[in-house]
Design an enzyme around this catalytic site. Structure first.
Site, PDB file in Angstrom:
ATOM      1  N   ASP A  98      50.954  47.119  46.621  1.00  0.00           N
ATOM      2  CA  ASP A  98      50.176  47.609  47.764  1.00  0.00           C
ATOM      3  C   ASP A  98      49.438  48.912  47.447  1.00  0.00           C
ATOM      4  O   ASP A  98      49.483  49.874  48.213  1.00  0.00           O
ATOM      5  CB  ASP A  98      51.103  47.804  48.972  1.00  0.00           C
ATOM      6  N   GLU A 128      47.919  44.513  42.746  1.00  0.00           N
ATOM      7  CA  GLU A 128      47.363  45.619  43.543  1.00  0.00           C
ATOM      8  C   GLU A 128      47.677  46.990  42.932  1.00  0.00           C
ATOM      9  O   GLU A 128      47.950  47.955  43.634  1.00  0.00           O
ATOM     10  CB  GLU A 128      47.815  45.555  45.003  1.00  0.00           C
ATOM     11  N   ASP A 240      51.536  37.345  43.518  1.00  0.00           N
ATOM     12  CA  ASP A 240      51.308  37.198  44.957  1.00  0.00           C
ATOM     13  C   ASP A 240      50.348  36.032  45.124  1.00  0.00           C
ATOM     14  O   ASP A 240      49.142  36.175  44.935  1.00  0.00           O
ATOM     15  CB  ASP A 240      50.728  38.497  45.524  1.00  0.00           C
TER      16      ASP A 240
END
Length: 336
Positions: A98, A128, A240
């Site tokens: 994130d 990310e 992901d």
């Protein structure tokens, strides 16, 4: 007394020099009043000399995991390092960290590094990652090679454990040409323990429910790439995926020979949902329905022959709040 950030840095520095676990690092640093040089010297002295003695006069030494251990009758030491060398289990971590959320990003990134250094997986897939956090992963995970492709607004990286993973060719990066989000696939052939042939793959598939069609195209490309790898290689994809179970069913399921590691590990209920808004409040979720979805997945295509690998354990990591900001390291749990 050092503050929490300073303690984290001191612990990481101690671990980088000694190879010890974080619990051992904390103990020696506390005893040395947070003087890292003194703590390292004390630790090394305790491992290289027989200055402490047990009840029978046998030398007692401290292993890398902080436990007191005694030499065997032939004088050898059953240390954590020796156990690691003989352990043939492969451990892989995948985590969307994130990086697009700038809030508390340094504290959160350092915690991810702490989890990596504590759990010591052989392979780490991170999604990310952003330009601001890349140097943190490179500097705070000193036991790992860092591999990555394009470094745009956010991207994927691989961390490969120096003591167990050896690359056998260059990293390959495949761009998903129709992606609107700059998504790509990394592929790295390696040897594990100098004998087991692996192909490691990671990606961050297209996000949001509206981008289902593109996500399914990307899934097809991933599975095709897995099928194209050498028959003697175990192929491990982790990342992901943003997949919903109904999308995998609509795709026709995984092809023959490819398994979902969570399913192969017995479908543990406590490790099912890697994106869980009910438990993880990093996002300011404004809606009454709080989804729980298995976005993050491992797909494995085993090698043919004696070096075939089988997934036998699956768990979530990163589920502890940070002591400073009281948030979690990411809005995703890591999968290990």
């Amino acid at each position: 007394m050092a503050d929490s950030d300073e303690i984290t840095d001191l612990v990481q520095e101690f671990m980088a020099v000694t190879g010890a676990e974080d619990i051992t690092a904390m103990r020696y640093l506390q005893q040395s009043n947070w003087d890292v040089e003194s703590a390292v010297n004390t630790f090394l002295d305790s491992n290289l000399t027989s200055g402490r003695h047990g009840d029978r006069g046998n030398p007692i030494m401290v292993s890398n995991d902080g436990d007191d251990v005694s030499p065997s009758e032939d004088g050898s030491l059953n240390s954590a390092a020796t156990a690691e060398e003989t352990n043939q289990n492969l451990t892989v971590l995948s985590w969307n960290v994130d990086g697009l959320d700038e809030r508390n990003i340094l504290e959160r990134t350092r915690k991810v590094c702490s989890v990596i250094n504590c759990r010591k997986p052989d392979v780490v897939f991170l999604q990310e990652v952003v330009p601001q956090t890349l140097p943190i992963f490179q500097s705070k995970c000193p036991g790992y090679f860092c591999k990555y492709g394009p470094t745009h607004a956010y991207f994927n990286i691989m961390l490969l454990k120096m003591s167990s993973i050896k690359t056998t060719s260059d990293l390959q990066c495949t761009h998903f040409q129709s992606s609107k989000m700059g998504r790509h696939l990394l592929c790295q052939p390696v040897l594990f323990k100098n004998k087991i042939v692996l192909t490691l793959m990671t990606s961050h598939l297209e996000s949001t429910a509206q981008c289902k069609a593109e996500r399914m195209r990307q899934l097809g490309q991933v599975l095709t790439c897995m099928a194209e790898q050498a028959a003697n290689a175990t192929v491990i994809f982790g990342g992901d995926t943003n997949l919903r179970d109904k999308e995998v069913s609509a795709f026709g399921g995984l092809p023959g020979g490819v398994v979902d590691a969570w399913e192969e590990s017995g479908r543990p209920g406590d490790a099912q949902y890697s994106w869980d808004v009910r438990l993880n409040d990093n996002l300011n979720w404004p809606y009454p329905n709080k989804p729980r979805i298995r976005f993050d997945r491992f797909f494995v295509r085993s090698a043919q022959g004696q070096n075939a690998l089988k997934a036998n354990q699956f768990e979530l990591v990163g589920m502890e709040r940070l002591s400073g900001c009281r948030r979690f390291p990411s809005d995703h749990w890591g999968i290990l």
